[in-house]
Design a protein around this motif. Structure first.
Motif, PDB file in Angstrom:
ATOM      1  N   UNK A 203     -50.448  59.310   5.282  1.00  0.00           N
ATOM      2  CA  UNK A 203     -49.496  58.198   5.271  1.00  0.00           C
ATOM      3  C   UNK A 203     -50.162  56.916   4.784  1.00  0.00           C
ATOM      4  N   UNK A 204     -51.382  56.707   5.233  1.00  0.00           N
ATOM      5  CA  UNK A 204     -52.122  55.508   4.835  1.00  0.00           C
ATOM      6  C   UNK A 204     -52.396  55.502   3.334  1.00  0.00           C
ATOM      7  N   UNK A 205     -52.839  56.644   2.808  1.00  0.00           N
ATOM      8  CA  UNK A 205     -53.132  56.728   1.376  1.00  0.00           C
ATOM      9  C   UNK A 205     -51.859  56.556   0.564  1.00  0.00           C
ATOM     10  N   UNK A 206     -50.774  57.201   0.983  1.00  0.00           N
ATOM     11  CA  UNK A 206     -49.507  57.068   0.247  1.00  0.00           C
ATOM     12  C   UNK A 206     -49.031  55.618   0.244  1.00  0.00           C
ATOM     13  N   UNK A 207     -49.166  54.941   1.376  1.00  0.00           N
ATOM     14  CA  UNK A 207     -48.760  53.526   1.444  1.00  0.00           C
ATOM     15  C   UNK A 207     -49.624  52.672   0.528  1.00  0.00           C
ATOM     16  N   UNK A 208     -50.924  52.967   0.498  1.00  0.00           N
ATOM     17  CA  UNK A 208     -51.826  52.197  -0.360  1.00  0.00           C
ATOM     18  C   UNK A 208     -51.538  52.453  -1.834  1.00  0.00           C
ATOM     19  N   UNK A 209     -51.203  53.676  -2.178  1.00  0.00           N
ATOM     20  CA  UNK A 209     -50.873  54.000  -3.567  1.00  0.00           C
ATOM     21  C   UNK A 209     -49.625  53.226  -4.008  1.00  0.00           C
ATOM     22  N   UNK A 210     -48.632  53.165  -3.149  1.00  0.00           N
ATOM     23  CA  UNK A 210     -47.418  52.415  -3.504  1.00  0.00           C
ATOM     24  C   UNK A 210     -47.755  50.944  -3.770  1.00  0.00           C
ATOM     25  N   UNK A 211     -48.623  50.381  -2.913  1.00  0.00           N
ATOM     26  CA  UNK A 211     -49.012  48.981  -3.104  1.00  0.00           C
ATOM     27  C   UNK A 211     -49.788  48.812  -4.411  1.00  0.00           C
ATOM     28  N   UNK A 213     -49.591  50.594  -7.136  1.00  0.00           N
ATOM     29  CA  UNK A 213     -48.707  50.741  -8.300  1.00  0.00           C
ATOM     30  C   UNK A 213     -48.015  49.428  -8.648  1.00  0.00           C
ATOM     31  N   UNK A 214     -47.751  48.632  -7.644  1.00  0.00           N
ATOM     32  CA  UNK A 214     -47.060  47.357  -7.888  1.00  0.00           C
ATOM     33  C   UNK A 214     -48.024  46.198  -8.113  1.00  0.00           C
ATOM     34  N   UNK A 215     -49.297  46.348  -7.725  1.00  0.00           N
ATOM     35  CA  UNK A 215     -50.238  45.239  -7.797  1.00  0.00           C
ATOM     36  C   UNK A 215     -51.183  45.289  -8.994  1.00  0.00           C
ATOM     37  N   UNK A 216     -51.404  46.481  -9.564  1.00  0.00           N
ATOM     38  CA  UNK A 216     -52.414  46.615 -10.617  1.00  0.00           C
ATOM     39  C   UNK A 216     -51.894  47.523 -11.724  1.00  0.00           C
ATOM     40  N   UNK A 217     -52.602  47.480 -12.875  1.00  0.00           N
ATOM     41  CA  UNK A 217     -52.212  48.266 -14.043  1.00  0.00           C
ATOM     42  C   UNK A 217     -53.117  49.491 -14.191  1.00  0.00           C
ATOM     43  N   UNK A 218     -52.578  50.511 -14.858  1.00  0.00           N
ATOM     44  CA  UNK A 218     -53.370  51.698 -15.161  1.00  0.00           C
ATOM     45  C   UNK A 218     -53.046  52.861 -14.249  1.00  0.00           C
ATOM     46  N   UNK A 219     -53.635  54.019 -14.600  1.00  0.00           N
ATOM     47  CA  UNK A 219     -53.441  55.215 -13.789  1.00  0.00           C
ATOM     48  C   UNK A 219     -54.255  55.107 -12.505  1.00  0.00           C
ATOM     49  N   UNK A 220     -53.821  55.875 -11.527  1.00  0.00           N
ATOM     50  CA  UNK A 220     -54.471  55.856 -10.215  1.00  0.00           C
ATOM     51  C   UNK A 220     -55.164  57.194  -9.970  1.00  0.00           C
ATOM     52  N   UNK A 221     -56.413  57.122  -9.505  1.00  0.00           N
ATOM     53  CA  UNK A 221     -57.140  58.298  -9.036  1.00  0.00           C
ATOM     54  C   UNK A 221     -57.350  58.126  -7.536  1.00  0.00           C
TER      55      UNK A 221
END
Length: 810
Positions: A203-211, A213-221
């Motif tokens: 849950x923590x990782x999913x919440x951080x990923x959502x943040x 996606x809206x705060x920075x550019x580029x793909x996420x690893x």
């Protein structure tokens, strides 16, 4: 072949690398992730430097990394994999006669070295990602150093790593030169995000990923501990239709792994295990989300096989993960733990050789004819305890003999590349039940199950369409192919295959109405309700847990068995012995047949081994005490007197405690002890007579002088001395001591006898170890008290006056 190498940082040190390898034959290359050490260096060595010198073999710690590295190099050449660049992993190989660079897993290369140590046709071995300290990689390095020292001094070794103790590794390679390549790095913004109270890591990782996606550019690893967490995070992100969420781990199909390693048309979130930390490049990544967790090898006691435990990452790993965000430009790394906890992270992770179960390593060492690993050059030597445990398991499985030398079966087991338990189950199970069925059970043991009943789980997996079932069927196909030519069809029996892997886990129900089973290894485990196995007297247990607070373990995975199967599968644990023991207060002699701790049959023994009977009697004396012998008053007194002399004078007077006397049983209890056969015989041994055998000579002649049994008092009475307490005590009526000037001393005058002065009725009136002081300071008070209570008795004012004539005690 002329190759245009990509413009990556490692190109700047290729000349230094050539010089080091040419002049020394070995080198250490320190290069951060993304600098080209995994792709540029092998291409340079194989196709530019010395193309005529043979094949370059690149050893990677993971299968996914081996496939990806080969694909990347083949792409740079504009060729398909399998031509100039190929790869080999367990169950899959793409090479040809034209292959100059072969990427393999470390474990597979270990097997090749075992089969042919000279590695014909190989000029250079590149050991990639040495810093990860995988067990197979450490073993491979040790074997290659041995090969280079004794067989192939021309074999070039290159150890490459992102972060490593370069000097230590260089010394291991024989003072090899260290070549360092520096990466072009971009700034990375580190952000710490603490979990909410009670929030799970997914849950923590999913919440951080959502943040992110809206705060920075580029793909996420995003780095997660394992496949289960990846699946759950992917589910939590399923509502984000504008991005592609892709998994990346070693159990994926090749196509799905390739999809995660290619830049896509849309923004991507790649959910990866530790496989993406260093040896793989995921293009387009500018954001890293790090769960801070990793799975590391540990002994899985539930399955009796190597397993994985979830731990916090080290600071080095955290830095390496964050660095993924800065390969292509400025990036951002989100760490899913509070900033103040970062300083508490360990600097580096533990090498696998220090924490893993070592039976597979022990088998490889036995195949190398060095069972204890001595003579090999290790980064870290195998710990003695885990290595000994692994060696004992190999003996139990028939992979080694009593001298620790590998058997023919052991070599066949090692060739399969499986854990020794699973290899034994596959080989012997295929010969008995057929290759397909043995492979089904072994694949299940390797992956784990959802049901307790193995047969029910197998039926489910054969028909299920979920990803786990599909992976299981693919594993079955590969495993069956390893043994199909050596096996025959037989009657399917899951319990037999399980027992071949875990013979010490064969289990028998304790009683007909009990759910508790005794395992051959000696522990007890309970079958959970609803397992479907409760009607079986025997079980072959595959998995069991030891839950805190429970009296017994819990059986998690098992198959129905019987006694005949148990004896067949666990012949190494079957014993037919004569057992003579002290049980229930007497000697019990019986002939017993067992499988480990499980009793199969027993019958009374009419003529047991006298030596075993004697040992049982000694155990009875140890358990119940020397009181089993016949102790007269004289015997007890003698023991107390000797104990006193040992305490006050020491040697040669012997100690008299039970432990010391039992240790010296041969000196004082023989031949009576060897003639005894039961408890009653011990009761007929006169302890006083046999104890005299311990008297030291010639000092024994002074026993009565040093520790007199009785002391003569002024009335002429001879009164027994009590040696049962720390100090000798003489209990004597006060009136019999009138005229006694000084306290008697014994043990060569070293010890004053403690006088318990009694009233005419025998009750204590005073205690003293200094008569002179008592007559001067205490007597008058005692006299005044006793005169009133005993007026008919004489109580002189001066107990030492000549006219006082103490009467002789009758």
């Amino acid at each position: 072949m002329k190759v245009e190498l990509p413009d990556l940082p490692v190109r700047s040190v290729l000349g230094d690398l050539d010089t080091a390898l040419t002049g020394h034959g070995s080198a250490v290359l320190v290069a951060p992730p993304g600098t080209g050490k995994t792709t540029v260096v092998p291409l340079h060595l194989a196709l530019t430097t010395l193309p005529e010198s043979g094949r370059v073999v690149v050893a990677e710690p993971r299968r996914l990394a081996a496939r990806a590295a080969a694909a990347r190099m083949a792409d740079l050449l504009g060729e398909p994999v399998g031509r100039t660049v190929g790869y080999s992993i367990r169950g899959e190989r793409k090479v040809s006669a034209a292959t100059r660079i072969e990427v393999v897993t470390s474990g597979l290369l270990v097997r090749r070295v075992q089969v042919d140590p000279e590695l014909p046709g190989v000029s250079t071995v590149l050991l990639d990602e040495c810093h990860e300290r995988h067990l197979d990689a450490d073993l491979l390095l040790a074997l290659l150093l041995d090969v280079r020292a004794g067989l192939r001094d021309d074999l070039r070794l290159l150890a490459a790593s992102a972060t490593v103790a370069a000097e230590r590794l260089g010394a291991l390679l024989g003072s090899a030169p260290v070549v360092t390549a520096h990466a072009r790095t971009y700034p990375i913004d580190i952000v710490h995000t603490a979990p909410a109270r009670g929030e799970r890591v997914e849950q923590h990782v999913a919440r951080t990923i959502r943040a992110a996606l809206s705060e920075a550019e580029g793909d996420i690893l995003a780095f997660l501990p394992g496949v289960g967490e990846i699946s759950r995070v992917r589910g939590l992100l399923s509502g984000w239709s504008e991005v592609d969420v892709l998994p990346l781990h070693g159990r994926l199909s090749t196509a799905k792994q390739d999809a995660a390693l290619r830049k896509g048309p849309r923004r991507r979130v790649v959910l990866a295990t530790a496989v993406a930390e260093s040896s793989l490049t995921v293009p387009g990544v500018r954001i890293v989300v790090d769960s801070g967790k990793a799975r590391v090898p540990r002994v899985d006691h539930r399955r009796g096989l190597p397993g994985l435990a979830t731990v916090r990452v080290s600071a080095a790993v955290a830095d390496q993960r964050a660095g993924r965000a800065g390969r292509e430009g400025p990036g951002k790394a989100y760490r899913c733990w509070p900033r103040n906890e970062h300083a508490a992270l360990p600097a580096f992770g533990e090498p696998e050789i220090r924490t893993a179960e070592l039976s597979r390593l022990a088998l490889e060492l036995a195949c190398w004819s060095t069972p204890d690993g001595s003579g090999l050059s290790w980064w870290d030597s195998p710990p003695a305890g885990p290595l000994a445990a692994g060696q004992e398991l190999l003996r139990l499985l028939g992979a080694t003999d009593t001298r620790g030398e590998v058997t023919e079966r052991g070599r066949r087991m090692a060739a399969l590349g499986l854990h020794p338990r699973l290899a034994r189950a596959l080989l012997d199970g295929a010969a008995s039940t057929g290759a397909r069925h043995a492979a089904e059970v072994v694949a299940l043991l390797d992956a784990g199950a959802t049901l307790t009943d193995i047969d029910a789980e197998l039926r489910r997996l054969r028909d299920a369409a979920d990803p786990a079932a599909r992976r299981w069927r693919a594993d079955v196909q590969k495993l069956a192919g390893l043994v199909s030519t050596d096996s025959r069809d037989g009657d399917p029996d899951a319990a037999l295959v399980v027992a071949l892997a875990h013979p010490e886990r064969l289990a028998r129900r304790r009683s007909p109405d009990s759910s508790v089973y005794l395992l051959a290894g000696g522990t007890a485990a309970e079958l959970p309700a609803g397992s479907g196995l409760g009607d079986s007297e025997w079980l072959a247990v595959a998995e069991a847990t030891r839950d805190p607070g429970r009296a017994h373990g819990v059986i998690r995975l098992a198959a129905r068995a019987d006694e005949q199967l148990a004896v067949r599968a666990a012949q190494e644990l079957v014993s037919d012995v004569e057992e003579v023991s002290w049980s229930g207060g007497d000697v019990v002699a019986r002939a017993v047949r067992r499988i480990g701790a499980i009793t199969l049959t027993e019958r009374p023994l009419r003529k047991p081994d006298p030596a075993l009977v004697r040992s049982a009697l000694v155990e009875g004396l140890r358990v119940e005490g020397l009181g089993l012998l016949r102790w007269t008053e004289a015997a007890t007194s003698l023991r107390s007197r000797l104990a006193f002399l040992h305490a006050k004078l020491g040697a040669p007077w012997p100690p008299m405690d039970d432990a010391a006397l039992l240790a010296a049983a041969d000196a004082w209890l023989e031949p009576e002890l060897s003639r005894a056969t039961r408890r009653a015989d011990l009761g007929r041994i006169d302890a006083g007579n046999v104890l005299r055998r311990l008297l030291p000579w010639p000092e024994a002649s002074r026993l009565e002088e040093l520790a007199p049994e009785r002391i003569t008092v002024p009335t002429g009475s001879r009164i027994r001395v009590d040696y049962s307490s720390d100090e000798p005590v003489l209990a004597v009526k006060l009136q019999e001591t009138f005229g006694w000037l000084t306290t008697p001393r014994i043990a060569d005058g070293r010890v004053a006898v403690v006088l318990h002065l009694l009233s005419p009725a025998g009750r204590p009136a005073a205690v003293t170890a200094d008569l002179d002081s008592f007559w001067r300071n205490g007597y008058q008070q005692v006299r005044a008290d006793l005169r009133g209570r005993y007026p008919k008795h004489s109580w002189p004012e001066d107990p030492l006056a000549p006219e006082v004539k103490p009467r002789r005690r009758p």
